[in-house]
Scaffold this motif. Sequence first.
Motif, short mmCIF file in Angstrom:
data_model
loop_
_atom_site.label_atom_id
_atom_site.label_comp_id
_atom_site.label_asym_id
_atom_site.label_seq_id
_atom_site.Cartn_x
_atom_site.Cartn_y
_atom_site.Cartn_z
N GLY A 158 11.66 13.05 24.72
CA GLY A 158 10.52 12.17 24.49
C GLY A 158 10.50 11.43 23.18
O GLY A 158 9.51 10.80 22.84
N THR A 159 11.58 11.50 22.41
CA THR A 159 11.55 10.81 21.12
C THR A 159 12.24 9.46 21.17
O THR A 159 12.22 8.72 20.22
CB THR A 159 12.24 11.64 20.02
N MET A 341 12.50 -6.85 7.22
CA MET A 341 12.00 -5.48 7.06
C MET A 341 13.08 -4.59 6.46
O MET A 341 12.82 -3.75 5.59
CB MET A 341 11.56 -4.95 8.43
N LEU A 344 13.33 -5.33 2.79
CA LEU A 344 12.19 -4.79 2.06
C LEU A 344 12.31 -3.29 1.90
O LEU A 344 12.03 -2.74 0.82
CB LEU A 344 10.89 -5.12 2.81
N ASN A 345 12.71 -2.62 2.98
CA ASN A 345 12.83 -1.17 2.91
C ASN A 345 13.92 -0.75 1.95
O ASN A 345 13.77 0.20 1.20
CB ASN A 345 13.12 -0.59 4.31
N HIS A 348 12.79 -1.75 -1.68
CA HIS A 348 11.44 -1.32 -2.06
C HIS A 348 10.60 -2.47 -2.58
O HIS A 348 9.88 -2.34 -3.56
CB HIS A 348 11.48 -0.21 -3.11
N LEU A 349 10.71 -3.62 -1.93
CA LEU A 349 9.94 -4.76 -2.39
C LEU A 349 8.61 -4.80 -1.63
O LEU A 349 8.52 -4.31 -0.52
CB LEU A 349 10.71 -6.06 -2.09
N PRO A 350 7.56 -5.36 -2.25
CA PRO A 350 6.29 -5.47 -1.53
C PRO A 350 6.43 -6.34 -0.29
O PRO A 350 7.31 -7.17 -0.20
CB PRO A 350 5.33 -6.10 -2.56
N GLU A 351 5.49 -6.10 0.63
CA GLU A 351 5.69 -6.63 1.98
C GLU A 351 5.78 -8.13 2.06
O GLU A 351 6.57 -8.66 2.82
CB GLU A 351 4.56 -6.14 2.89
N LYS B 29 9.81 11.22 3.07
CA LYS B 29 9.48 9.88 2.57
C LYS B 29 8.50 9.23 3.53
O LYS B 29 8.69 9.32 4.76
CB LYS B 29 10.75 9.03 2.47
N ARG B 31 6.47 5.61 4.49
CA ARG B 31 6.51 4.16 4.28
C ARG B 31 5.37 3.53 5.07
O ARG B 31 5.26 3.77 6.26
CB ARG B 31 7.84 3.60 4.73
N LEU B 32 4.56 2.75 4.37
CA LEU B 32 3.46 2.07 5.06
C LEU B 32 3.72 0.57 5.10
O LEU B 32 4.13 -0.01 4.11
CB LEU B 32 2.13 2.33 4.34
N SER B 33 3.43 -0.04 6.24
CA SER B 33 3.56 -1.50 6.36
C SER B 33 2.19 -2.05 6.70
O SER B 33 1.92 -2.42 7.84
CB SER B 33 4.56 -1.85 7.45
N ILE B 34 1.32 -2.10 5.70
CA ILE B 34 -0.07 -2.42 5.97
C ILE B 34 -0.23 -3.87 6.37
O ILE B 34 -0.93 -4.20 7.31
CB ILE B 34 -0.94 -2.12 4.73
N LYS B 35 0.45 -4.77 5.65
CA LYS B 35 0.26 -6.20 5.95
C LYS B 35 0.82 -6.54 7.32
O LYS B 35 0.27 -7.38 8.03
CB LYS B 35 0.95 -7.04 4.87
N THR B 36 1.91 -5.89 7.72
CA THR B 36 2.48 -6.15 9.05
C THR B 36 1.49 -5.75 10.14
O THR B 36 1.34 -6.43 11.14
CB THR B 36 3.78 -5.34 9.24
N THR B 81 6.54 3.11 -4.75
CA THR B 81 7.17 1.81 -4.95
C THR B 81 6.21 0.70 -4.53
O THR B 81 5.24 0.97 -3.82
CB THR B 81 8.43 1.68 -4.09
N PRO B 82 6.47 -0.54 -4.94
CA PRO B 82 5.61 -1.64 -4.52
C PRO B 82 5.67 -1.89 -3.01
O PRO B 82 4.79 -2.53 -2.45
CB PRO B 82 6.18 -2.86 -5.24
N ARG B 83 6.71 -1.35 -2.36
CA ARG B 83 6.84 -1.49 -0.92
C ARG B 83 5.70 -0.80 -0.19
O ARG B 83 5.46 -1.04 0.97
CB ARG B 83 8.20 -0.91 -0.51
N SER B 85 5.88 2.82 -0.49
CA SER B 85 6.57 4.00 0.05
C SER B 85 6.62 5.03 -1.05
O SER B 85 6.60 4.70 -2.23
CB SER B 85 7.99 3.63 0.51
N ARG B 110 3.35 16.25 13.06
CA ARG B 110 3.45 15.86 14.48
C ARG B 110 2.15 16.14 15.21
O ARG B 110 1.68 15.33 16.01
CB ARG B 110 4.57 16.68 15.15
N GLU B 128 5.31 5.21 8.68
CA GLU B 128 6.51 5.94 9.05
C GLU B 128 6.69 7.16 8.17
O GLU B 128 6.58 7.06 6.94
CB GLU B 128 7.75 5.06 8.88
N ALA B 133 10.62 11.83 13.95
CA ALA B 133 10.60 10.82 15.02
C ALA B 133 9.32 10.93 15.82
O ALA B 133 8.94 12.02 16.22
CB ALA B 133 11.81 11.03 15.93
N PRO B 134 8.60 9.84 16.02
CA PRO B 134 7.34 9.93 16.77
C PRO B 134 7.62 10.23 18.23
O PRO B 134 8.60 9.76 18.80
CB PRO B 134 6.73 8.55 16.60
#
Lengths: 612, 230
Positions: A158-159, A341, A344-345, A348-351, B29, B31-36, B81-83, B85, B110, B128, B133-134
């Motif tokens: 299921g993953t 993406m 960025l990942n 580590h740059l802002p979005e 680790k 990682r958030l993608s808020i703007k996305t 980080t500014p990302r 994360s 989980r 993330e 893995a979700p």
Amino acid sequence: MRLVFPNPGLDLRIPNYEDLDRMETQEADDRPKWDNKAQYILTCVGFCIGLGNVWRFPYLCQSHGGGAFLIPYLILLVVEGMPLLLLEFAIGQRLRKGSVGVWRAISPYLTGIGVASMLVSLLIGLYYNTLIAWILWYLFNSFQDPLPWTQCPLNDNGTGFVPECQRSSTVDYYFYRVTLNSSASIADSGGIQWPIVLCLLTAWTVIAICCIRGIGTSGKAVYVTAILPYIVLAIFLIRGLTLKGALTGLKFLFTPEVDELMNPTTWLDAGAQVFYAFGVGWGGLISFSSYNPVHNNCMQDAVILSVVTGLTSIYAATVTYTIIGFRATEKYDSCISDNIMRLLNAFHLPEDSISTSNYDAAFNHLNSSSPDIILGLDIKMCDLQTLLSEGVEGTGLAFIVFTEAITQMPGSPAWSVLFFIMLSCLGISTLFGNIEGVVVPLKDLNVFPKKWPNEARTGVTCAVAFIISILFAQHSGIYWVTLFDNFAGSVPLLTIGFFEMIAVVYIYGIDRFNEDLEFMVGHKPSIFWQVTWRFISPLIVLVILVFYLVTRVQEELTYLVWDPNSVEFPSLASVPYPSWIYVIIFLLAGVPSLAVPVYALCRLVFLCCKKK
Amino acid sequence: MLEKIFVLLCLPSALAHQLCTPGASDGYKVRLSIKTALGDQAYVWNENEMFLFRATLAFAMRTHFNGQTYNVSNIVVCDETPRVSFWFVVTSPLDTSQLVSREDVEEAVRKSRNRINSAFLLTDKTLEFIGIAPTLAAPVYPDPPPWLIVFGVIMGAVGAGIIILLVTSVLQKKRKKNEKNVKLTKHFHGTEWDVNQQETDYRVTVGNPPAVSSVVAYCSSVPTLNAMLQ
């Protein structure tokens, strides 16, 4: 002095002008008739406009120089298509019989042309209706939200998704695995895919009910099946033009590359497309014209039909490429977003530091400052041109590209239903002509007992055809469909078209034919028709036939398979055919083509033996 | 004295910072993608949001380990980080120098993944946990399959249509036959004519030429009879 082969007894076999006028006024004929001219024109338009206009012509147009392809296409439409069309219309209207009857009346030795037409119509009808069965499957599955081809099944824990779906795409997986369950080779039949059998049953039953009383029922059905595609295409055009990337697609389609005109394959492909688009040689058009009143203006009809076919091809191509442009732009945008993406990942740059507009600049800057990190990432090359040219022909266009595009549109089930209804109408209206081209010759050849009504003949033909077409419901069905498409519908039709022209011009007699047209229409055909019938059209058809045979014989016969274990997966792998396929190819292409000379020879031998 | 107190106060946070390093074996680790995810309505990531994250994670640990009271202080965060994360590790409430094992943290996350996601208005893809893995949502397969329903409707309609057409053809033929019988009987002054018989022995029953011509003249006005004669 015209070159005409001696043809004794011709006057005894065909009705003369007084008979024709008498049959006309007294309505003493038992033959079915069109209710009105519109039915006849719509039936012919429906017959000529088929799936090829949506998924073959736009691909040819784009791959052979875009807007420049229209030049050979339109020239050959006028010079090759229109004369052949008028030939079939006029001979059917004059001799008032189906395809076997017409050629038998011209000369009993030529009955083979009618037999060949019937065989070709039957073989084409078998695989064409399988395509319609697949279209119906998609149509039936469009009545749900979310559409089933947007989802991959999950793997065991299921993953993630099933590997086959993960590596290709949801639409590919749905077509090749869920719908067809395709095996990896044509030799591996695998078993019967039962949902497809049910769809085949639906397709054949719908055709049976529409053709059950001949043109009495199909003439009513064409009001829907011939007009609905135009309406749906208009709806899609309006929707398509409002989508992002539509104009990219249109530019890609119509940008002319005049150099392509120097390439002979462009002209050959244009000629072949015109020939197949008009449905000449299937026998259906002769049959349809024979139900016309004697003094119907068939010259006008031929011109109208040619113009309508040409314009519809361009119209359908426009609609198709707005949708293709939209899909390609969506895929390109998501490819760029994925790359952004990743960058960025990794850094580590802002979005919102990298957007689509400054992607290139940012990428170059990062690449120059830390190329090793860039290499470690999986940055894909996003190319709009590649995306625009992928999978845009044949079944790939309808079942993969278009279905993917539809899932991106808001309200996708509605668009999906509309699209597949349009495709099924396009296919069904072509099949009307097909069934006509099979049932009427079978009746003329006395295959059925004389007492049987038309309903029984049509019913039995459809039932037998359904049983034979279960061949295409196997797991290797798609490879059989492609085989039939390549061989049953190519060489035999060209051969029949060529023989038809020779028969009418040189055996029936072009003078007699001109007089017939003068009697029916009121004036003799102009010098344009004379020249094209006598020299230009037969020559073009012969050239296309010869080139086609030469290229086919030279190349090794391969076909594309869906094989998850192959190296090129998810692209289709090219594998050679097994050796027994040559027997099948001979049956598909050789038997109809050879039916003409073989029948003539057999008859000659039979008569010689009888005399002794 | 004061220095000792100062060192003692700084020790936990120093220790905590030592426990949390990028690449820690028991850390994850995030990682958030808020703007996305939220576009225009994206919120700014600041200290308060981080506090919420730590609190949510403490909630997840409490839910998973019933009884152990995890606090916000047990969630240690580093390498922001500014990302947006960062890495985090979870210390045990009983002993702040011990880290909770990776597998336990994974299970806890989980279990409460949905709650963590909704606290931040994000989804599995935009919030993330690298390495966890979700569990994907299974595709929806409605039962009975919709295509069977549509297939049944269409086949039913077509089948009914075929039956209707066949029945009307049979009825029409019967009606025509009866009409012809009646017409012929009327024309030949009461002699009973049966259309079927007519086919085979009209020459016998109608004797001299004038009668034949009258039959032919009559018949030529009836289309199908004319076809039979020819």
